[in-house]
Scaffold this motif. Structure first.
Motif, PDB file in Angstrom:
ATOM      1  N   VAL A  97     -29.517  17.733  -0.017  1.00 18.06           N
ATOM      2  CA  VAL A  97     -29.846  17.670   1.411  1.00 18.06           C
ATOM      3  C   VAL A  97     -31.134  16.873   1.570  1.00 18.06           C
ATOM      4  O   VAL A  97     -32.146  17.197   0.938  1.00 18.06           O
ATOM      5  CB  VAL A  97     -30.061  19.098   1.979  1.00 18.06           C
ATOM      6  CG1 VAL A  97     -30.329  19.037   3.471  1.00 18.06           C
ATOM      7  CG2 VAL A  97     -28.862  19.986   1.680  1.00 18.06           C
ATOM      8  N   PHE A  98     -31.095  15.833   2.390  1.00 20.85           N
ATOM      9  CA  PHE A  98     -32.307  15.014   2.545  1.00 20.85           C
ATOM     10  C   PHE A  98     -32.371  14.386   3.932  1.00 20.85           C
ATOM     11  O   PHE A  98     -31.371  14.282   4.642  1.00 20.85           O
ATOM     12  CB  PHE A  98     -32.359  13.919   1.470  1.00 20.85           C
ATOM     13  CG  PHE A  98     -31.205  12.959   1.487  1.00 20.85           C
ATOM     14  CD1 PHE A  98     -31.254  11.796   2.254  1.00 20.85           C
ATOM     15  CD2 PHE A  98     -30.062  13.213   0.735  1.00 20.85           C
ATOM     16  CE1 PHE A  98     -30.193  10.899   2.265  1.00 20.85           C
ATOM     17  CE2 PHE A  98     -28.985  12.327   0.745  1.00 20.85           C
ATOM     18  CZ  PHE A  98     -29.057  11.163   1.512  1.00 20.85           C
ATOM     19  N   SER A  99     -33.583  13.968   4.289  1.00 21.96           N
ATOM     20  CA  SER A  99     -33.773  13.263   5.559  1.00 21.96           C
ATOM     21  C   SER A  99     -34.177  11.824   5.268  1.00 21.96           C
ATOM     22  O   SER A  99     -34.789  11.540   4.237  1.00 21.96           O
ATOM     23  CB  SER A  99     -34.870  13.945   6.381  1.00 21.96           C
ATOM     24  OG  SER A  99     -36.089  13.962   5.663  1.00 21.96           O
ATOM     25  N   SER A 100     -33.797  10.924   6.180  1.00 19.27           N
ATOM     26  CA  SER A 100     -34.238   9.534   6.063  1.00 19.27           C
ATOM     27  C   SER A 100     -34.605   9.043   7.453  1.00 19.27           C
ATOM     28  O   SER A 100     -34.215   9.641   8.457  1.00 19.27           O
ATOM     29  CB  SER A 100     -33.119   8.670   5.476  1.00 19.27           C
ATOM     30  OG  SER A 100     -32.012   8.678   6.357  1.00 19.27           O
ATOM     31  N   GLU A 101     -35.373   7.969   7.499  1.00 16.13           N
ATOM     32  CA  GLU A 101     -35.692   7.333   8.776  1.00 16.13           C
ATOM     33  C   GLU A 101     -34.865   6.066   8.887  1.00 16.13           C
ATOM     34  O   GLU A 101     -34.504   5.460   7.879  1.00 16.13           O
ATOM     35  CB  GLU A 101     -37.190   7.034   8.861  1.00 16.13           C
ATOM     36  CG  GLU A 101     -38.004   8.319   8.866  1.00 16.13           C
ATOM     37  CD  GLU A 101     -39.510   8.109   8.988  1.00 16.13           C
ATOM     38  OE1 GLU A 101     -39.951   6.962   9.203  1.00 16.13           O
ATOM     39  OE2 GLU A 101     -40.241   9.110   8.870  1.00 16.13           O
ATOM     40  N   THR A 102     -34.569   5.667  10.112  1.00 15.05           N
ATOM     41  CA  THR A 102     -33.736   4.481  10.279  1.00 15.05           C
ATOM     42  C   THR A 102     -34.245   3.625  11.436  1.00 15.05           C
ATOM     43  O   THR A 102     -35.184   4.015  12.134  1.00 15.05           O
ATOM     44  CB  THR A 102     -32.252   4.872  10.431  1.00 15.05           C
ATOM     45  OG1 THR A 102     -31.453   3.714  10.238  1.00 15.05           O
ATOM     46  CG2 THR A 102     -31.952   5.486  11.797  1.00 15.05           C
ATOM     47  N   ALA A 116     -34.736  16.945  -0.339  1.00 14.80           N
ATOM     48  CA  ALA A 116     -35.735  15.866  -0.317  1.00 14.80           C
ATOM     49  C   ALA A 116     -36.038  15.553   1.146  1.00 14.80           C
ATOM     50  O   ALA A 116     -35.502  14.606   1.704  1.00 14.80           O
ATOM     51  CB  ALA A 116     -35.201  14.642  -1.056  1.00 14.80           C
ATOM     52  N   THR A 117     -36.865  16.398   1.762  1.00 20.73           N
ATOM     53  CA  THR A 117     -37.225  16.159   3.163  1.00 20.73           C
ATOM     54  C   THR A 117     -38.486  15.311   3.176  1.00 20.73           C
ATOM     55  O   THR A 117     -39.461  15.637   2.501  1.00 20.73           O
ATOM     56  CB  THR A 117     -37.471  17.492   3.897  1.00 20.73           C
ATOM     57  OG1 THR A 117     -38.323  18.314   3.112  1.00 20.73           O
ATOM     58  CG2 THR A 117     -36.152  18.242   4.111  1.00 20.73           C
TER      59      THR A 117
END
Length: 275
Positions: A204-209, A176-177
């Motif tokens: 596997v995924f990306s998130s913003e912070t 989940a990019t």
């Protein structure tokens, strides 16, 4: 239920007025104008609820409205890759590949590419997987992905709805990019992913912070660019609660925005077998 026809002219007028007020820094008036937009268009194709939250008002919605995400990506499908890769320096799929190889993970039998878009992640991981299924809410995006002939199966669907309804064989890799920036609450996504995976499979995924003090104890919030940011502690806690073991969380730059890096995380988690 019959859909109430939207008065497009009134909607455009209200939305443009709200944008102008927001730009001028008149937050109270802008919020009121976006509320009028929502009255005209309750499905929220323009993402007014997310804009109100980005200004620090109102309730933070649990996710961006489907109509908004669909409209956004349908409109940008043709130029999507150029904007994302060339202009915004988006390299998350490449980072995913590097991390999987570095950790000696793979090859994989079945991959589920959530929010597959035009196929950036699917294309980057193609030679590591036997069979790839892609899901995206935008029909235009899925059409472009289809033309590339990267996926065995493609569906036009909202990610959480798909995970809830799907009864295909389970997957040993779920990616989940660039999906989390459109979701606030992560329970449905994490739970849905777990339900569709083989024990020991990878998520596997990306998130913003954002900086810790900006969250002020909140698990997630809408950042200045109408995208959801998630606190690392919240991501960790939700994964543990859904039966995942974290293999790695890396600090990454997700994309450039107005010339500034967007800090985020790349997470590799493994579904534990004692479900």
């Amino acid at each position: 239920m019959a859909m109430k026809k939207i008065d497009e002219d009134a909607l455009a007028e209200a939305y443009n007025r709200a944008l102008a007020l927001e730009k001028a820094g008149d937050i109270d008036a802008a919020v009121k104008a976006y509320e009028e937009v929502l009255e005209i268009d309750p499905e929220d194709h323009g993402g007014a609820a997310v804009r109100i939250a980005a200004m620090g008002r109102g309730e933070t919605p649990p996710r961006a409205p489907d109509a908004y995400v669909e409209t956004l990506f349908d409109q940008h499908a043709e130029s999507f890759e150029d904007i994302l890769v060339e202009q915004l320096g988006y390299a998350v799929p490449v980072i995913v590949r590097q991390r999987l190889q570095e950790l000696k993970l793979g090859p994989f039998k079945r991959m589920l590419d959530l929010g597959c878009g035009t196929g950036l992640t699917g294309g980057t991981l193609r030679d590591m997987v036997d069979d790839i299924t892609g899901i995206d809410i935008s029909e235009n995006m899925v059409e472009i992905a289809h033309e590339k002939d990267l996926y065995e199966t493609l569906y036009v669907a909202e990610v959480e709805d798909f995970l809830e309804d799907n009864d295909d064989e389970p997957f040993d890799l779920v990616t989940a990019t660039d999906v989390l920036p459109y979701l606030g609450a992560l329970e449905p996504l994490f739970f849905g992913a777990a339900e569709n995976m083989t024990p020991g499979g990878l998520f596997v995924f990306s998130s913003e912070t954002l900086p810790g003090e900006t969250f002020a104890g909140r698990p997630y919030m809408v950042g200045p660019h109408q995208r959801f940011a998630h606190a690392e502690s919240y991501v960790r806690e939700r994964l543990a609660a859904t039966g995942f073991e974290i293999l790695e969380i890396s600090d990454i730059n997700v994309r450039m925005q107005d010339g500034h890096p967007t800090p985020g995380h790349l997470v590799i988690a493994k579904l534990q077998s004692h479900q």
